[in-house]
Design an enzyme around this catalytic site. Structure first.
Site, PDB file in Angstrom:
ATOM      1  N   ASP A  39      43.336  17.821  11.117  1.00  0.00           N
ATOM      2  CA  ASP A  39      42.548  18.832  11.239  1.00  0.00           C
ATOM      3  C   ASP A  39      43.510  20.095  10.475  1.00  0.00           C
ATOM      4  O   ASP A  39      43.077  20.922  10.578  1.00  0.00           O
ATOM      5  CB  ASP A  39      41.610  19.551  12.339  1.00  0.00           C
ATOM      6  CG  ASP A  39      40.482  20.511  11.310  1.00  0.00           C
ATOM      7  OD1 ASP A  39      40.833  20.655  10.054  1.00  0.00           O
ATOM      8  OD2 ASP A  39      39.783  21.085  12.035  1.00  0.00           O
ATOM      9  N   HIS A  45      47.677  27.902   6.494  1.00  0.00           N
ATOM     10  CA  HIS A  45      47.112  29.059   5.499  1.00  0.00           C
ATOM     11  C   HIS A  45      48.729  29.617   6.083  1.00  0.00           C
ATOM     12  O   HIS A  45      49.791  29.692   7.379  1.00  0.00           O
ATOM     13  CB  HIS A  45      46.817  29.769   6.723  1.00  0.00           C
ATOM     14  CG  HIS A  45      45.118  29.187   6.947  1.00  0.00           C
ATOM     15  ND1 HIS A  45      44.544  29.141   5.695  1.00  0.00           N
ATOM     16  CD2 HIS A  45      44.484  28.423   7.512  1.00  0.00           C
ATOM     17  CE1 HIS A  45      43.025  28.800   6.430  1.00  0.00           C
ATOM     18  NE2 HIS A  45      42.974  28.382   7.036  1.00  0.00           N
ATOM     19  N   HIS A  50      40.828  13.584   8.401  1.00  0.00           N
ATOM     20  CA  HIS A  50      41.238  15.414   8.616  1.00  0.00           C
ATOM     21  C   HIS A  50      41.997  16.089   8.087  1.00  0.00           C
ATOM     22  O   HIS A  50      42.556  16.305   8.996  1.00  0.00           O
ATOM     23  CB  HIS A  50      40.255  15.656   9.204  1.00  0.00           C
ATOM     24  CG  HIS A  50      39.736  17.260  10.078  1.00  0.00           C
ATOM     25  ND1 HIS A  50      38.205  16.734   9.947  1.00  0.00           N
ATOM     26  CD2 HIS A  50      40.025  17.749   8.645  1.00  0.00           C
ATOM     27  CE1 HIS A  50      37.585  18.465   9.831  1.00  0.00           C
ATOM     28  NE2 HIS A  50      38.693  18.932   8.826  1.00  0.00           N
ATOM     29  N   HIS A  79      30.815  18.751   9.882  1.00  0.00           N
ATOM     30  CA  HIS A  79      31.059  19.777  10.313  1.00  0.00           C
ATOM     31  C   HIS A  79      30.044  21.241  11.307  1.00  0.00           C
ATOM     32  O   HIS A  79      29.372  21.033  10.935  1.00  0.00           O
ATOM     33  CB  HIS A  79      32.226  21.235   9.523  1.00  0.00           C
ATOM     34  CG  HIS A  79      32.771  22.276  10.200  1.00  0.00           C
ATOM     35  ND1 HIS A  79      33.659  22.598   9.745  1.00  0.00           N
ATOM     36  CD2 HIS A  79      31.664  23.112  10.088  1.00  0.00           C
ATOM     37  CE1 HIS A  79      33.897  24.296   9.907  1.00  0.00           C
ATOM     38  NE2 HIS A  79      32.863  24.598  10.437  1.00  0.00           N
ATOM     39  N   LEU A 125      44.306  19.976   1.947  1.00  0.00           N
ATOM     40  CA  LEU A 125      45.689  19.787   0.888  1.00  0.00           C
ATOM     41  C   LEU A 125      45.494  21.277   0.860  1.00  0.00           C
ATOM     42  O   LEU A 125      43.630  21.431   0.292  1.00  0.00           O
ATOM     43  CB  LEU A 125      46.268  18.666   0.231  1.00  0.00           C
ATOM     44  CG  LEU A 125      46.336  17.297   1.566  1.00  0.00           C
ATOM     45  CD1 LEU A 125      46.761  16.025   0.250  1.00  0.00           C
ATOM     46  CD2 LEU A 125      47.487  17.516   1.952  1.00  0.00           C
ATOM     47  N   ASP A 176      33.058  20.500   5.078  1.00  0.00           N
ATOM     48  CA  ASP A 176      33.829  21.258   6.123  1.00  0.00           C
ATOM     49  C   ASP A 176      34.294  22.461   5.443  1.00  0.00           C
ATOM     50  O   ASP A 176      35.469  22.997   4.865  1.00  0.00           O
ATOM     51  CB  ASP A 176      34.867  20.542   6.336  1.00  0.00           C
ATOM     52  CG  ASP A 176      36.183  20.628   7.475  1.00  0.00           C
ATOM     53  OD1 ASP A 176      35.799  20.545   8.547  1.00  0.00           O
ATOM     54  OD2 ASP A 176      37.250  21.341   7.267  1.00  0.00           O
ATOM     55  N   HIS A 234      36.216  17.526  14.137  1.00  0.00           N
ATOM     56  CA  HIS A 234      36.615  18.195  14.956  1.00  0.00           C
ATOM     57  C   HIS A 234      35.627  18.608  16.401  1.00  0.00           C
ATOM     58  O   HIS A 234      35.860  19.642  16.674  1.00  0.00           O
ATOM     59  CB  HIS A 234      37.206  18.919  14.477  1.00  0.00           C
ATOM     60  CG  HIS A 234      36.244  19.930  13.633  1.00  0.00           C
ATOM     61  ND1 HIS A 234      35.513  20.554  13.499  1.00  0.00           N
ATOM     62  CD2 HIS A 234      36.766  20.521  12.395  1.00  0.00           C
ATOM     63  CE1 HIS A 234      34.624  20.929  12.464  1.00  0.00           C
ATOM     64  NE2 HIS A 234      35.469  20.663  11.637  1.00  0.00           N
TER      65      HIS A 234
HETATM   66  O1  DOR Z   1      39.925  26.129  11.193  1.00  0.00           O
HETATM   67  C1  DOR Z   1      39.625  25.495  10.015  1.00  0.00           C
HETATM   68  N1  DOR Z   1      40.166  25.432   9.377  1.00  0.00           N
HETATM   69  N2  DOR Z   1      38.772  25.289  10.313  1.00  0.00           N
HETATM   70  C2  DOR Z   1      38.166  24.566   9.476  1.00  0.00           C
HETATM   71  O2  DOR Z   1      37.120  24.661  10.072  1.00  0.00           O
HETATM   72  C3  DOR Z   1      38.409  24.958   8.226  1.00  0.00           C
HETATM   73  C4  DOR Z   1      39.800  24.962   7.959  1.00  0.00           C
HETATM   74  C5  DOR Z   1      40.800  25.427   7.078  1.00  0.00           C
HETATM   75  O3  DOR Z   1      40.047  25.024   5.817  1.00  0.00           O
HETATM   76  O4  DOR Z   1      41.455  26.235   7.190  1.00  0.00           O
HETATM   77 ZN    ZN Z   2      36.139  21.770   9.808  1.00  0.00          ZN
END
Ligand code: DOR
Ligand code: ZN
Length: 434
Positions: A308, A312, A63, A182, A66, A155, A235
């Protein structure tokens, strides 16, 4: 070219193996494991002494996000797969919430081409369940599978429509491709910033109740049970979720589940720092939940640990808490954070490797998770004694949003081999050319 790994403690859950042995790689595959494998004269063999090291099947992160295509400023297939090998992962499965969404074969094929060009970890695209992850119309599962998608998931966006989910589960089952769910009831989670509880009240932030997660897990289990098909839960973060999955497994429902390192190492109290690097979905929960997650890992209710990894940039994170994006990076900290479970006697080392390699390979039906002769030489070497301090600035990932900044860890991947080729090494290899 032959590569001989000498004297490491080989832990391979797929063969019930835990012994100090030599391992020989030939033509990109594991050719032999034996107590002593001599260097044969005249043959070009690189030798690496792994005395004191742990050697395991390459870790698989089922999980990962990218951000390519679309958000290359946060992560690319190249930087993400470099971060993967630096964290000890030889394979990663990447989620579909890119831009455009991976809901058609051209995106799947594009990701695979980028991965090929990067030449780091193996990258397995997960395609979307619904077009545009809008939850309205199913994507072309057969076409996506044919293009190379190994699983289907919206997701980031839960599939709220139960009928669509039922159809997805049944259609995917007929094709033998897993659905990764999800689980979030968006009506219950709407507007939530963090876990609902004492700390959210104290901080004055709107909470997300545990029910937002386990209601949907219960629904997916009901659908899988009714149609006699399998479902994988992404998750898992709450105690109730663990209980529901445990009971379903006891009844024989084909449900598998993963959690992520932050759900067994951190609680919602971390939010008191108001750092957006503790903001993710599902949110960090309470201590009781952390304990239940550990119990679920221990008794096999939770099959896998996944990062996960959700990169960002500061544009999305260095803002008021309310406006910050959900998600944290994890590829380069997952193994070290998960080794805490071994220290705390929650899992044996072999059980940990099972959850970070053998089981993910089984759930996704992808190669790996084993060092049996003839399998791909995807190998992770771990130094359990290696102390290091998390400094996101040094990470291969393009993003810096880790909740573990400054954390002192003991134990990490020091050598990562994919298909017999060294992709990452911080081992000192005196006089040895590899
Ligand atoms: O915290 C998260 N970020 N949860 C998610 O389900 C998606 C992910 C993201 O793509 O940033
Ligand atoms: Zn998720």
């Amino acid at each position: 070219m032959r590569l001989l790994l000498k004297g490491g403690r080989i832990i391979d859950p797929s063969q019930n193996m835990d012994a100090t042995m030599d391992l020989l790689i030939e033509k990109g595959t594991v050719s032999r494991i034996a107590t002593t494998i001599p260097e044969r004269k005249g043959e070009k063999t690189a030798v690496i002494d792994l005395t004191g090291m742990i050697l395991t099947p390459g870790l698989i992160d089922m999980h990962t996000h990218l951000r390519e295509p679309g958000h290359e400023y946060k992560e690319t297939v190249q930087t993400g797969s470099e971060a993967a090998v630096a964290g000890g992962f030889t394979s990663i499965a990447c989620m579909a919430n890119t831009e455009p969404i991976n809901d058609n074969r051209s995106v799947t094929e594009f990701i695979l081409r980028q991965a090929q060009a990067a030449g780091m970890a193996r990258v397995y695209p997960v395609a979307a369940v619904s077009k545009g992850e809008q939850g309205k119309f199913l994507t072309e599962f057969a076409d996506l599978k044919d293009a190379g998608a190994v699983a289907l998931s919206d997701d980031g966006n839960p599939v709220m429509d139960s009928r669509l989910m039922r159809n997805a589960l049944e259609y995917a089952s007929s094709l033998g491709i897993p659905i990764i769910s999800h689980c979030e009831d968006t009506n219950l989670s709407a507007g939530g910033q963090m876990n609902e509880g004492y700390t959210s009240t104290e901080l004055g932030l709107q909470g997300i109740p545990n029910t937002a997660e386990h209601i949907m897990i219960a629904r997916d289990i009901a659908l899988a049970e009714f149609s006699n098909v399998s479902v994988h839960i992404a998750h898992v973060s709450t105690a109730e979720s663990v209980r529901i999955i445990r009971e379903a497994k006891k009844r024989g429902v084909m449900v598998t589940a993963e959690t992520a390192p932050h759900y067994f190492t951190l609680t919602d109290e971390a939010l008191k720092e108001f750092s957006t690097n503790y903001k993710m979905y599902p949110p960090l929960r309470k201590n009781e939940d952390v304990e239940a997650i550990k119990e679920g890992l221990k008794d096999g209710t939770i099959d896998a640990i996944a990062s996960d990894h959700a990169p960002h940039s500061s544009i999305e994170k260095d803002v008021e808490f309310e406006y910050a994006a959900n998600g944290i990076i994890g590829l380069e900290t997952s193994l070290s954070a998960s080794l805490i479970l071994v220290k705390e006697n929650v899992l044996s080392l072999s059980q940990l490797i099972e959850k970070m390699s053998t089981n993910p390979s089984g759930i996704l039906k992808i190669p790996g998770g084993t060092l049996k002769a003839g399998s791909n030489a995807d190998i992770t070497v771990i130094d359990l004694q290696k102390k290091w301090i998390v400094k996101a600035d040094t990470f291969r990932s393009k993003s810096r949003n880790t909740p573990f900044e400054g954390r002192k860890f003991r134990g990490r991947a020091v050598l990562t081999i994919v298909g017999g080729n060294v992709k990452y090494s911080i081992l000192s290899l005196p006089g040895r050319k590899i």
